[in-house]
Design a protein around this motif. Structure first.
Motif, PDB file in Angstrom:
ATOM      1  N   ALA A 248       0.778  -1.132   0.085  1.00 52.59           N
ATOM      2  CA  ALA A 248       0.061  -0.105   0.066  1.00 52.59           C
ATOM      3  C   ALA A 248       0.880   1.224  -0.082  1.00 52.59           C
ATOM      4  N   ALA A 249       0.267   2.359  -0.549  1.00 54.00           N
ATOM      5  CA  ALA A 249       0.911   3.581  -0.605  1.00 54.00           C
ATOM      6  C   ALA A 249       1.178   4.007   0.629  1.00 54.00           C
ATOM      7  N   ASP A 250       0.440   3.904   1.990  1.00 60.83           N
ATOM      8  CA  ASP A 250       0.526   4.745   3.004  1.00 60.83           C
ATOM      9  C   ASP A 250      -0.129   3.621   3.983  1.00 60.83           C
ATOM     10  N   ALA A 251       0.279   3.849   5.336  1.00 61.59           N
ATOM     11  CA  ALA A 251      -0.119   2.928   6.582  1.00 61.59           C
ATOM     12  C   ALA A 251      -1.681   2.907   6.534  1.00 61.59           C
ATOM     13  N   GLU A 252      -2.331   3.965   6.317  1.00 62.21           N
ATOM     14  CA  GLU A 252      -3.790   3.957   6.372  1.00 62.21           C
ATOM     15  C   GLU A 252      -4.479   2.908   5.586  1.00 62.21           C
ATOM     16  N   SER A 253      -4.143   2.915   4.250  1.00 64.91           N
ATOM     17  CA  SER A 253      -4.565   2.108   3.303  1.00 64.91           C
ATOM     18  C   SER A 253      -4.216   0.670   3.516  1.00 64.91           C
ATOM     19  N   HIS A 254      -2.822   0.577   4.028  1.00 67.57           N
ATOM     20  CA  HIS A 254      -2.560  -0.954   4.292  1.00 67.57           C
ATOM     21  C   HIS A 254      -3.307  -1.398   5.697  1.00 67.57           C
ATOM     22  N   GLY A 255      -3.520  -0.683   6.504  1.00 69.03           N
ATOM     23  CA  GLY A 255      -4.289  -1.083   7.710  1.00 69.03           C
ATOM     24  C   GLY A 255      -5.824  -1.564   7.434  1.00 69.03           C
TER      25      GLY A 255
END
Length: 265
Positions: A248-255
């Motif tokens: 994911a591009a960032d931690a929020e999307s990954h989470g």
């Protein structure tokens, strides 16, 4: 004969090799190509074979002592060599064979430099192992991942080793997924380069340890160097402990993606 790659650093070799392979893929596009059956519905074409031969010519010229693992030709040199190149000369062979231009050429030095070339856009995404860039028409721009597009590529190709606990197709049907993201399926690891470049918010695929795969190594290297968040679908670090990929591009999307995967599992 003068070695035209003398003095190239590893990133330069990866770029040159991927670019040479992309030239072959582009030039052979649209021809009636012989299919080479690999079993279980998989096949290669004459373009795969010719592109790999061209890529290996660049690598052998620039780094004659390095080992190479190619998708079509297999292992050349010692598998335990300190330096080993991983080559996927045409990722998206079925796309290519039916006239779809969504394909990639992947070249990676294990734990080092890597390049992913898009034969039809002319872009080459590359890393020296520390930072990641895209080269287009002679200009280099540093890659900057972002989830702004909200597009998530999901690999739906079999096999599905994590079923029934995890099926990528089930992820697409979750209310939380469609509230935040929009699915895409391109059937090539070019999608990993797109995450690194900010063209995709994330990429999800099932599988085992993909860190040493000729298909995935270059894309993983790009995403790591660009600062993407990368784990297996089980949340473990990629490598022997992790299986598949959630990039994911960032931690929020990954989470968010991991919470959906875990709740389904």
């Amino acid at each position: 004969m003068i070695n035209s790659y003398a003095g190239f650093d590893d990133a330069g070799v990866a770029i040159a090799a991927a670019g040479a392979g992309a030239d072959v893929v582009r030039n052979m596009y649209g021809q009636r190509l012989t299919r080479i059956d690999k079993g279980a519905g998989d096949f290669a074409t004459a373009a795969d074979v010719e592109a790999e031969k061209t890529i290996l010519g660049v690598i052998h010229s620039a780094r004659p002592d390095d080992a190479v693992l190619g998708e079509e030709g297999g292992q050349q040199g010692f598998a335990e060599a300190v330096r080993q190149w991983l080559v996927d000369p045409l990722c998206g062979t079925l796309n290519y064979a039916v006239g779809n231009m969504l394909v990639a050429v992947n070249v990676a030095l294990r734990n080092g430099a890597a390049a992913v070339a898009d034969p039809f856009s002319g872009e080459v995404f590359f890393t020296d192992g520390e930072t990641a860039w895209t080269r287009y028409e002679g200009a280099d721009v540093q890659l900057a991942p972002t989830s702004a597009t909200q597009l998530v590529d999901v690999n739906l190709d079999p096999p599905f080793p994590s079923a029934p606990g995890f099926r990528a197709v089930d992820l697409l049907a979750r209310p939380g997924f469609v509230e935040r993201f929009r699915p895409r399926v391109v059937s090539t690891t070019l999608a990993l380069a797109w995450v690194a470049a900010g063209k995709r918010a994330a990429y999800v695929t099932d599988g085992g340890d993909l860190s040493g795969s000729v298909h995935f190594a270059a894309g993983i290297a790009l995403c790591q160097a660009a600062g993407c968040v990368i784990t297996g679908i089980d949340g473990a670090p990629i490598g022997q402990a992790g299986r598949g990929l959630v990039v994911a591009a960032d931690a929020e999307s990954h989470g968010l993606l991991m919470s959906m995967i875990r709740s389904r599992s």
